[in-house]
Design an enzyme around this catalytic site. Structure first.
Site, PDB file in Angstrom:
ATOM      1  N   LYS A   1     -11.842  48.664  -8.706  1.00  0.00           N
ATOM      2  CA  LYS A   1     -10.426  48.323  -8.527  1.00  0.00           C
ATOM      3  C   LYS A   1      -9.794  48.230  -9.907  1.00  0.00           C
ATOM      4  O   LYS A   1     -10.175  47.396 -10.726  1.00  0.00           O
ATOM      5  CB  LYS A   1     -10.268  46.990  -7.789  1.00  0.00           C
ATOM      6  CG  LYS A   1      -8.820  46.439  -7.831  1.00  0.00           C
ATOM      7  CD  LYS A   1      -8.649  45.131  -7.066  1.00  0.00           C
ATOM      8  CE  LYS A   1      -7.268  44.510  -7.321  1.00  0.00           C
ATOM      9  NZ  LYS A   1      -7.061  43.211  -6.626  1.00  0.00           N
TER      10      LYS A   1
ATOM     11  N   ASP B   1      -1.281  42.814 -11.803  1.00  0.00           N
ATOM     12  CA  ASP B   1      -0.951  42.471 -10.414  1.00  0.00           C
ATOM     13  C   ASP B   1       0.052  41.323 -10.377  1.00  0.00           C
ATOM     14  O   ASP B   1      -0.327  40.156 -10.472  1.00  0.00           O
ATOM     15  CB  ASP B   1      -2.235  42.088  -9.659  1.00  0.00           C
ATOM     16  CG  ASP B   1      -1.962  41.722  -8.202  1.00  0.00           C
ATOM     17  OD1 ASP B   1      -0.855  42.023  -7.711  1.00  0.00           O
ATOM     18  OD2 ASP B   1      -2.874  41.147  -7.561  1.00  0.00           O
TER      19      ASP B   1
ATOM     20  N   LYS C   1       3.671  36.690  -7.001  1.00  0.00           N
ATOM     21  CA  LYS C   1       2.836  35.529  -7.305  1.00  0.00           C
ATOM     22  C   LYS C   1       3.667  34.473  -8.038  1.00  0.00           C
ATOM     23  O   LYS C   1       4.629  34.816  -8.731  1.00  0.00           O
ATOM     24  CB  LYS C   1       1.681  35.958  -8.224  1.00  0.00           C
ATOM     25  CG  LYS C   1       0.604  36.768  -7.549  1.00  0.00           C
ATOM     26  CD  LYS C   1      -0.497  37.134  -8.534  1.00  0.00           C
ATOM     27  CE  LYS C   1      -1.566  37.992  -7.878  1.00  0.00           C
ATOM     28  NZ  LYS C   1      -2.338  37.310  -6.824  1.00  0.00           N
TER      29      LYS C   1
ATOM     30  N   ASP D   1      -6.991  42.160 -13.494  1.00  0.00           N
ATOM     31  CA  ASP D   1      -7.147  42.701 -12.148  1.00  0.00           C
ATOM     32  C   ASP D   1      -7.668  44.145 -12.149  1.00  0.00           C
ATOM     33  O   ASP D   1      -7.834  44.761 -11.101  1.00  0.00           O
ATOM     34  CB  ASP D   1      -5.822  42.591 -11.379  1.00  0.00           C
ATOM     35  CG  ASP D   1      -6.041  42.382  -9.895  1.00  0.00           C
ATOM     36  OD1 ASP D   1      -7.155  41.969  -9.514  1.00  0.00           O
ATOM     37  OD2 ASP D   1      -5.106  42.642  -9.117  1.00  0.00           O
TER      38      ASP D   1
ATOM     39  N   ASP E   1       0.762  41.581  -1.997  1.00  0.00           N
ATOM     40  CA  ASP E   1      -0.203  41.046  -2.966  1.00  0.00           C
ATOM     41  C   ASP E   1      -1.647  41.311  -2.540  1.00  0.00           C
ATOM     42  O   ASP E   1      -2.561  41.121  -3.339  1.00  0.00           O
ATOM     43  CB  ASP E   1       0.052  39.544  -3.147  1.00  0.00           C
ATOM     44  CG  ASP E   1      -0.615  38.980  -4.376  1.00  0.00           C
ATOM     45  OD1 ASP E   1      -1.065  39.777  -5.229  1.00  0.00           O
ATOM     46  OD2 ASP E   1      -0.679  37.741  -4.494  1.00  0.00           O
TER      47      ASP E   1
ATOM     48  N   ARG F   1      -7.272  46.174  -1.743  1.00  0.00           N
ATOM     49  CA  ARG F   1      -7.884  46.914  -0.621  1.00  0.00           C
ATOM     50  C   ARG F   1      -7.116  48.211  -0.340  1.00  0.00           C
ATOM     51  O   ARG F   1      -7.710  49.197   0.073  1.00  0.00           O
ATOM     52  CB  ARG F   1      -7.974  45.991   0.602  1.00  0.00           C
ATOM     53  CG  ARG F   1      -6.653  45.533   1.157  1.00  0.00           C
ATOM     54  CD  ARG F   1      -6.754  44.256   1.998  1.00  0.00           C
ATOM     55  NE  ARG F   1      -6.873  43.050   1.186  1.00  0.00           N
ATOM     56  CZ  ARG F   1      -6.972  41.818   1.664  1.00  0.00           C
ATOM     57  NH1 ARG F   1      -6.974  41.606   2.960  1.00  0.00           N
ATOM     58  NH2 ARG F   1      -7.084  40.787   0.857  1.00  0.00           N
TER      59      ARG F   1
HETATM   60  N1  BES Z   1      -5.996  40.245  -7.687  1.00  0.00           N
HETATM   61  C1  BES Z   1      -5.845  39.302  -6.659  1.00  0.00           C
HETATM   62  C2  BES Z   1      -7.078  38.421  -6.478  1.00  0.00           C
HETATM   63  C3  BES Z   1      -7.373  37.466  -7.605  1.00  0.00           C
HETATM   64  C4  BES Z   1      -6.905  36.179  -7.579  1.00  0.00           C
HETATM   65  C5  BES Z   1      -8.178  37.849  -8.655  1.00  0.00           C
HETATM   66  C6  BES Z   1      -7.206  35.299  -8.599  1.00  0.00           C
HETATM   67  C7  BES Z   1      -8.486  36.971  -9.683  1.00  0.00           C
HETATM   68  C8  BES Z   1      -8.011  35.703  -9.640  1.00  0.00           C
HETATM   69  C9  BES Z   1      -5.584  40.009  -5.327  1.00  0.00           C
HETATM   70  O1  BES Z   1      -4.879  41.197  -5.433  1.00  0.00           O
HETATM   71  C10 BES Z   1      -4.745  39.096  -4.516  1.00  0.00           C
HETATM   72  O2  BES Z   1      -3.654  38.830  -4.891  1.00  0.00           O
HETATM   73  N2  BES Z   1      -5.290  38.655  -3.406  1.00  0.00           N
HETATM   74  C11 BES Z   1      -4.609  37.769  -2.548  1.00  0.00           C
HETATM   75  C12 BES Z   1      -4.842  38.242  -1.142  1.00  0.00           C
HETATM   76  C13 BES Z   1      -3.995  37.540  -0.121  1.00  0.00           C
HETATM   77  C14 BES Z   1      -2.548  37.888  -0.306  1.00  0.00           C
HETATM   78  C15 BES Z   1      -4.492  37.971   1.229  1.00  0.00           C
HETATM   79  C16 BES Z   1      -5.173  36.378  -2.780  1.00  0.00           C
HETATM   80  O3  BES Z   1      -6.373  36.255  -3.024  1.00  0.00           O
HETATM   81  O4  BES Z   1      -4.408  35.429  -2.755  1.00  0.00           O
HETATM   82 ZN    ZN Z   2      -5.055  42.186  -7.194  1.00  0.00          ZN
HETATM   83 MN    MN Z   3      -2.762  40.876  -5.435  1.00  0.00          MN
END
Ligand code: BES
Ligand code: ZN
Ligand code: MN
Length: 503
Positions: A265, A270, A277, A288, A347, A351
């Protein structure tokens, strides 16, 4: 910083450097430690006593301007129970030495003569000591323009004393692996204005083409023609155009079997997109692309050491930004596989990137085994903190191999649950309007993300998804990394390849 490793038969009496000697549990001195104890008239023993030091693993005693020897300082390093002192222990001890001496000394002389009854041979212990030292010595100073002389890193050389020449090939190999780890740490540490999809590709080209890695790049126009609506939807709010990079190392030549495919990835920043966020901590999202960074480092390591294996790394590179052109919550996109996705949260973009990379990589390379590395969910940090990466796999055998490889090199992994297609966790991502949605429940958030990915894994492919959202960076330093990027994944894959493809 890279380290030059030297092999010598005896400690140079005129050496002006740091001398390291080893002590086992119970204060048992190595022959090298005994020699300095005699030369210093008992100074070392008195210092150990004053520090209540009994040779515990990871503990050090330092004597400045020691009597009887020419070194600036003498460091007594505890190795604990010698019978348990294996490669990992010596890596950690080497790392501890780098942490202490990085800004103080240019050269470390480590005397490995006469350490009794170790779990590994002296030569293995010594080169892993140097490996740990080299790994821990890495840091990024290019943006610090005002460092004072005494704050600058100086450590460049390590001398291993009393180590057979036969250790040299293993040392060379470990140094190539370290170069891979450092490439990963470098990519991961760079900010989003420096590393974006196109620049990621250029840095890979520069590092990899000299190593004989074949690079293939897809641009956004090609991806559109291939029908990668899911990946492209993530990037459409950014002024940086999307890329996929495929990096192929074939150490077996013509007639090689289908490659091991590593997918990364690579969200170079992000923001969350329209599902933006919160501001505090958003800067962390420069990491990310840590999955892509890990995969790139793996290729540098494997090609560097000329692994007898066929491995391809494929990374999806995009930037997730809010914008007038960004995708909206509720948008429905069509992936390259033909499956449609309702984007309920912009966010949950990782995936959406990976699914199209999976489809293309499987079509292109027909792998039997596919591993993906991704900073996919914040939820994995809630489960495992920064210590372990979470593994989701459709194969018990593959999981077992990853667990073994990770344990051997201290890139730790812990298995997480995954349902069969149609099973309980899989149903969490069924959509009311499309084939699936990109959002499950908050509970088990890492699992629904893995279930989503599984829907893009072809029948018969052994697959493991490794969620490294925590392991990719750590807020505190460890034995083999400063605070920040850990380089997680490179040593894991290097060992996995050695165990499963080269054995
Ligand atoms: N890149 C983030 C996940 C992440 C969070 C990596 C903190 C490192 C530290 C991912 O793209 C994301 O934002 N995931 C969301 C998914 C949710 C919206 C279902 C998350 O984990 O909050
Ligand atoms: Zn992400
Ligand atoms: Mn994200």
């Amino acid at each position: 910083m890279a380290i030059t490793v030297h092999f010598e038969l005896a400690v140079d009496a005129a050496s002006s450097s740091a001398l390291v000697v080893f002590v086992g549990a119970g204060g048992h001195l190595s022959a090298g430690a005994q020699a300095v104890e005699s030369a210093g008239g008992g100074q070392l023993g008195r210092a150990m006593k004053a520090a209540t030091f009994a040779g515990k693993k990871g503990k050090f005693v330092e004597i400045l301007a020691p009597a009887g020897i020419a070194s600036h300082r003498l460091i007594v390093a505890g190795i604990g129970d010698p019978a348990k002192a294996d490669a990992r222990v010596f890596e950690d001890v080497g790392g501890g030495i780098a942490e202490r001496l990085q800004t103080l000394e240019t050269k470390v002389v480590a005397d490995f003569t006469g350490i009794a009854d170790m779990a590994v041979g002296t030569d293995v212990a010594a080169v892993h000591f140097a490996h740990g030292l080299e790994l821990r010595n890495w840091r990024l100073d290019t943006y610090r323009t005002k460092l004072k002389e005494e704050q600058k890193p100086k450590l460049t050389d390590v001398v291993l004393v009393g180590v057979a020449e036969s250790a040299k090939p293993l040392n060379e190999r470990l140094q190539k692996v370290a170069a891979g780890v450092h490439f990963t740490k470098w990519l991961v540490t760079q900010p989003g204005n420096v590393i974006y999809p196109e620049s990621f590709v250029e840095h890979c080209r520069k590092a990899m083409e000299p190593l004989g890695i074949k690079i293939t790049v897809l641009d956004d126009v090609q991806m559109k023609a291939l029908g990668m609506g899911s990946l492209l939807g993530v990037g459409q709010g950014s002024v940086r155009r999307e890329r996929i990079i495929a990096m192929e190392w074939n150490g077996l030549g013509e007639g090689a079997p289908a490659p091991l495919v590593l997918v990364g990835k690579g969200v170079t920043f992000d923001t969350g997109g329209i599902s933006i966020k919160p501001a505090p901590g958003m800067e962390d999202m420069k990491w990310d692309m840590g999955g892509a960074g890990a995969v790139a480092g793996c290729l540098v390591a494997l090609a560097g050491r000329k692994a007898k294996a066929h491995v391809v790394g494929v990374c999806g590179l995009v930037e997730n930004m809010p914008d007038g052109n960004a995708q909206r919550p509720g948008d429905i996109v069509t992936s390259m596989s033909g499956q449609t996705i309702e984007v309920l949260n912009t966010d949950a973009e990782g995936r959406l990137v990976l699914c199209d990379v999976f489809t293309w990589a499987q079509q292109q390379y027909k792998p039997k085994v596919m591993l993906d590395f991704a900073t996919l969910t914040g939820a994995i940090l809630i489960s495992l903190a920064h210590h372990y990466a979470g593994v989701f796999s459709n194969s018990d055998g593959l999981w077992g191999k990853l667990d073994k490889a990770g344990g051997a090199v201290n890139d730790l992994v812990w298995r997480q649950p995954l349902s069969e297609p149609g099973g309980h966790y899989d149903q969490l991502i069924d959509s009311n309007i499309a084939d699936m949605k990109n959002l499950g429940t908050r509970e088990g958030g890492s699992i629904s993300a893995a279930q989503f990915l599984q829907r893009f894994v072809n029948e018969g492919v052994e697959w493991a998804h490794i969620d490294i959202a925590g392991a990719v960076w750590r807020p505190k330093s460890g034995p083999l990394h400063d605070k920040g990027a850990t380089g997680f994944g490179v040593r894991l894959v290097d060992r996995f390849v050695a165990d499963t493809l080269e054995a």
